[in-house]
Design a protein around this motif. Structure first.
Motif, PDB file in Angstrom:
ATOM      1  N   ASP A 289       0.831  -1.207   0.000  1.00 53.05           N
ATOM      2  CA  ASP A 289       0.000   0.000   0.000  1.00 53.05           C
ATOM      3  C   ASP A 289       0.868   1.260   0.000  1.00 53.05           C
ATOM      4  O   ASP A 289       0.583   2.229  -0.713  1.00 53.05           O
ATOM      5  N   ALA A 292       2.438   1.587  -3.425  1.00 51.91           N
ATOM      6  CA  ALA A 292       1.463   1.965  -4.450  1.00 51.91           C
ATOM      7  C   ALA A 292       1.229   3.475  -4.457  1.00 51.91           C
ATOM      8  O   ALA A 292       1.140   4.098  -5.522  1.00 51.91           O
ATOM      9  N   LEU A 293       1.124   4.084  -3.276  1.00 51.38           N
ATOM     10  CA  LEU A 293       0.909   5.532  -3.201  1.00 51.38           C
ATOM     11  C   LEU A 293       2.090   6.298  -3.785  1.00 51.38           C
ATOM     12  O   LEU A 293       1.916   7.255  -4.546  1.00 51.38           O
ATOM     13  N   ALA A 296       2.432   5.589  -7.698  1.00 51.62           N
ATOM     14  CA  ALA A 296       1.385   6.222  -8.500  1.00 51.62           C
ATOM     15  C   ALA A 296       1.729   7.664  -8.839  1.00 51.62           C
ATOM     16  O   ALA A 296       1.270   8.206  -9.851  1.00 51.62           O
ATOM     17  N   ARG A 316      -6.617   4.774   3.819  1.00 52.87           N
ATOM     18  CA  ARG A 316      -6.790   3.460   3.195  1.00 52.87           C
ATOM     19  C   ARG A 316      -6.933   2.351   4.228  1.00 52.87           C
ATOM     20  O   ARG A 316      -7.603   1.351   3.988  1.00 52.87           O
ATOM     21  N   CYS A 360       3.138  -0.121 -11.086  1.00 52.13           N
ATOM     22  CA  CYS A 360       1.726   0.288 -11.031  1.00 52.13           C
ATOM     23  C   CYS A 360       0.859  -0.625 -11.889  1.00 52.13           C
ATOM     24  O   CYS A 360      -0.240  -1.034 -11.484  1.00 52.13           O
ATOM     25  N   TYR A 369      -5.187  -3.961  -7.327  1.00 55.18           N
ATOM     26  CA  TYR A 369      -5.288  -2.565  -6.901  1.00 55.18           C
ATOM     27  C   TYR A 369      -6.168  -1.774  -7.862  1.00 55.18           C
ATOM     28  O   TYR A 369      -5.988  -1.840  -9.081  1.00 55.18           O
ATOM     29  N   LEU A 371      -6.511   1.616  -9.057  1.00 51.60           N
ATOM     30  CA  LEU A 371      -5.688   2.822  -9.008  1.00 51.60           C
ATOM     31  C   LEU A 371      -6.523   4.079  -8.801  1.00 51.60           C
ATOM     32  O   LEU A 371      -6.113   4.995  -8.075  1.00 51.60           O
ATOM     33  N   VAL A 375      -6.203   4.282  -4.836  1.00 54.34           N
ATOM     34  CA  VAL A 375      -4.905   4.952  -4.688  1.00 54.34           C
ATOM     35  C   VAL A 375      -5.034   6.457  -4.913  1.00 54.34           C
ATOM     36  O   VAL A 375      -4.730   7.264  -4.032  1.00 54.34           O
TER      37      VAL A 375
END
Length: 508
Positions: A289, A292-293, A296, A316, A360, A369, A371, A375
């Protein structure tokens, strides 16, 4: 020196000869001087994992971890040659991952070593640098260096225009992603700009890279090959294969090729393997997580501050613990990985934008995920919340730049399916950005303008008109919105409305 007007902050640079340069700004341009003292500090620093996908730091440059590029001499001669204009503006163009930042840093370092006054733009650096000090301390014109110039066009264009108007000799040396720079037509805004493009990797460049790997004992899988020549051929083959794959349509081929020869595998599978290993960690979900942030945002070269990052993360999930514990987890459990956290002052990034881009895609396709909702929605909400506390927070630009970045990606898509997917993401992010500024009552004319222009391109003219109206309500003197709105009305043959809007734009 800075002074504050009613609503505008001005930066004033005194040239030392009774000329004063003044230009409107929302913040001061900050530079790090590559002085002898600063370079000595960098020499004592720890180099980054340059040969394993990390962007170089100044310690890498000081220790000459980088290999020579064919175009280096041409750029160096242009900047230092006796015959040439008093104002010299050069830009290095290449896709992400092809070595433009490394080349820019090498040139800046070598010019500073040769006693040229060199200043590196850093949007968050604390700097007391003024051009008066440059005039007093140096006989040669200052060289102002900007990486990712496509992200700072407005600042650079204003600075160049102001310095030229006041007659102060100076040079600019920049680097930018080729497609973004040309698609936005920046060259028309900085006159006399000379472009230098990094193209296909040559045999001589591959030879130099392999020599560096051999000198640094960082051959990895290449060590299995007995001869220097075989290693060169393996790198060039991987590079050619990367060029022939559609996977890297928006990026360079050098970084994937370097990782493939070092790890002896396909780039996407290498990144997938790392993500799968992280997933197995006791706190694998939290680590993914977090990544991913950051990925992105960094996939486009942007970054996050700790406050925005942590606020988005806690929206999240509710098991994050403290910011300190999360940062410690990232520093220890991702350290050395291709998806590791990189910190530069308050900025949080990943190891490299290309790795983040591929990750990503894998996070969406292999790890489920979402996005947009999972995200970007909490991320933009966190940005808006941070703007409530600090309206000039640097991450505020993400509200406009993330949707625009996806639009740029869509123009380079491999096929119609991918183009539609990227355009859908851009449209969703436009709507999300509009939603957060309305919920937080942020007066942000730029967000409305960007959304209005997209609606105009989609021929949703009534919607575009309403968005332009909202933007002008947020800032009645926002000339770009007034002018863009006027052009739309002109195209629609609404000449009276267009004339009135043009007049308002001129007066703004």
């Amino acid at each position: 020196m800075e002074i504050s007007g009613k609503d505008i902050k001005y930066s004033i640079f005194n040239t030392g000869d009774n000329n004063t340069i003044i230009f409107n700004r929302q913040h001061q341009l900050n530079f790090i001087e590559l002085s002898a003292e600063q370079r000595e500090k960098y020499r004592k620093g720890s180099p980054d994992a340059f040969y394993d996908g990390a962007q170089p730091n100044w310690a890498n440059i000081a220790k000459q971890d980088d290999a020579p590029r064919d175009i280096y001499k041409e750029i160096h001669t242009y900047l230092t040659g006796a015959d040439g204009p008093g104002y010299r503006n050069a830009i290095i163009l290449a896709p992400s991952g092809e070595g433009k930042t490394t080349l820019l840093m090498r040139l800046a370092w070598d010019l500073a070593e040769a006693d040229h006054p060199v200043f590196w733009y850093d949007e968050i650096a604390e700097s007391d640098f003024t051009l008066q000090e440059v005039e007093r301390q140096f006989e040669k014109p200052p060289i102002l260096c900007f990486d990712d110039a496509h992200l700072h066009l407005e600042d650079i264009a204003k600075l160049v225009k102001s310095l030229r108007r006041e007659g102060l000799p100076f040079y600019t040396l920049m680097a930018a992603r080729r497609f973004e720079w040309r698609s936005l037509n920046e060259t028309s805004q900085i006159s006399g700009l000379r472009e230098f493009t990094i193209t296909k990797l040559s045999y001589e460049e591959a030879d130099a890279i392999i020599k560096r790997l051999e000198e640094r004992n960082y051959l990895g899988a290449l060590e299995k090959l007995d001869s220097h020549e075989e290693r060169i051929r393996r790198l060039l083959d991987r590079y050619e294969n990367a060029m022939n794959r559609d996977t890297w349509a928006a990026d360079g081929q050098l970084l994937p090729a370097m990782l493939e020869v070092h790890h002896d595998g396909d780039f996407q599978r290498i990144v997938l393997s790392v993500l799968e290993d992280v997933k197995k960690h006791e706190k694998g979900d939290l680590l993914l997580d977090c990544y991913a942030l950051l990925a992105a945002v960094h996939r486009f070269g942007f970054w996050l501050g700790r406050e925005v990052f942590f606020k988005a993360l806690t929206s999240r999930r509710d098991d994050t613990g403290s910011m300190i514990s999360v940062m410690q987890l990232l520093r220890t459990d991702l350290d050395g990985e291709l998806i590791e956290l990189k910190e530069s002052g308050p900025r949080l990034m990943t190891r490299h934008a290309i790795i983040a881009r591929v990750a990503c895609t894998l996070l969406a396709e292999r790890f489920g995920y979402d996005l947009t909702e999972g995200v970007y929605a909490p991320l933009l909400e966190a940005v808006a919340a941070r703007c409530d506390e600090n309206p000039k927070t640097p991450e505020r630009k993400l509200l406009t730049m993330l949707p625009l970045a996806y639009e740029q990606d869509a123009k380079q898509a491999r096929d119609e399916k991918e183009r539609q997917h990227l355009n859908d993401l851009a449209r969703a992010l436009h709507q999300e950005a509009l939603g957060v500024i309305q919920r937080h009552k942020l007066q942000d004319a730029v967000v409305y303008q960007v959304a209005a222009l997209r609606a105009k391109r989609d021929k949703r003219f009534d919607e575009a008109r309403k968005l332009f109206q909202r933007g002008v309500q947020a800032d009645p003197n926002h000339a770009p919105s007034l002018q863009a709105w006027a052009l739309m009305e002109k195209d629609l043959k609404r000449f009276d409305e267009a004339r009135q809007l043009f007049q308002r734009g001129v007066q703004a």
